[in-house]
Design a protein around this motif. Structure first.
Motif: not given
Ligand code: SF4
Ligand code: 13P
Length: 331
Positions: A46, A83, A105, A192-193, A220, A287, A290
């Protein structure tokens, strides 16, 4: 120009070093610094194209953790989110692990606060705890085993059929896993947004334009997306599927950064990002976390070896147990 001292002092607020870098050739400097410092640059699919191009290794969450676990580099530069870098640090307590932007984050990790999760776990003492790697070290320390979307099914299948399980933090991935494994895991209500931003309405319009396209989705994503997807898999699963399929056209429901590798591997195929609800510009899902990592931040982070990831030693000792269990089961 901000001095390094001033920048370090403000690092806590800004998340990354704010230093002017006039006339720097970031690509050349990043390559030089990597070499000079014996640093390995690990990047998730990403990340922006330029970072993926510079990386020593680009992979999904599992492959990145596996790479981090066996690297002999002196420093790990993690082009991903917090993470991921934190997991790399837990696996390498004696190495320096840096993340270009400390504020990169993850909404999914944030949706599972340790205090609330610990209370939830206490209410279900006979349950084993399986957590998606997209969570904090504190949540990992409360888990029996960690998983990613590449190995989740295998990890869940490793428990006896009648073993009650808590799955956290992603409710969409958890619901999908309940469906494919036939279990009734208790799901934490996180998400996940990015993967909840796809628009079914826009997707239907897109299918009218491209009736020959195949929808593929990351687990997701919400249940209604997964219901119509012809293939569901992790980022590496999606890449393998497109590479090995005879189909020529795909609509891809995951973060749009994956398109860089997908198009490189399949120059003859048409790859369309699944449309997001709110986005009228790129019509895809990105994201924001990212995308916080930039070439400039990557350069500064290699040069000053900041921001570096620290994990409390006692916490790391607990968190490494479920991570190692996952790595053992994923060989
Ligand atoms: Fe987290 Fe971004 Fe992965 Fe969604 S795409 S799980 S917000 S790191
Ligand atoms: P994978 O690369 O493991 O499929 O994970 C996707 C993701 O959301 C990372 O944040």
């Amino acid at each position: 120009m901000a001095s390094i001292e001033t920048s370090i002092a403000t690092l806590k607020d800004t998340g990354y070093l704010k230093i002017d870098t006039p006339n720097i050739d970031y690509v050349a400097e990043i390559k030089r610094l990597k070499e000079e410092k014996n640093a390995v640059l690990l990047a998730h699919y990403y990340q922006i194209d330029e970072i993926q191009e510079l990386a020593d290794f680009v992979g999904d969450s599992l492959a990145l953790a596996q790479r981090a676990a066996k690297t002999d580099a002196d420093m790990i530069v993690f082009a991903g989110v917090h993470f991921m870098a934190e997991t790399a640090k837990i696996l390498n307590p004696n190495k320096k692990v840096v993340l270009p932007d400390l504020l990169a984050g993850c909404s999914l990790a944030d949706s599972c606060p340790p205090k609330e999760f610990s209370e939830f776990k206490k209410q279900h003492p006979n349950h084993k705890v399986v957590t998606y790697i997209n969570c904090s070290a504190e949540i990992k320390a409360l888990s029996d085993i960690v998983c990613t979307s590449s190995n989740a099914r295998k990890i869940i299948d490793s428990f006896a059929e009648d073993q009650p399980i808590i799955f956290a933090p992603d409710r969409n991935l958890g619901a999908y896993l309940n469906k494919v494994t036939g279990r009734d895991m208790l799901l934490w209500d996180g998400s996940c947004i990015v993967h909840e931003a796809f628009s079914m309405e826009k997707l239907i319009d897109l299918f009218q334009e491209h009736p020959d396209a195949e929808l593929i989705a990351h687990p997701e994503s919400e249940a209604h997306m997964l219901k119509v997807a012809k293939y569901i898999g992790s980022t590496s699963g999606l890449l393998n599927h497109v590479k090995n399929s005879d189909k020529k056209k795909f609509i891809v429901a995951t973060e749009a950064g994956i398109l860089f590798e997908m198009l490189q591997e399949n120059p003859d195929k048409i790859i369309i990002p699944a449309p997001a609800k709110e986005d009228n510009t790129c019509a895809c899902s990105e994201c924001a976390y990212m995308k916080m990592n930039s070439l400039k931040k990557l350069y500064l982070c290699l040069k000053y070896e900041l921001p570096n990831i620290e994990v409390d030693k006692d916490l790391a000792k607990k968190a490494i147990v479920p991570i190692n269990r996952m790595l053992e089961l994923s060989k």
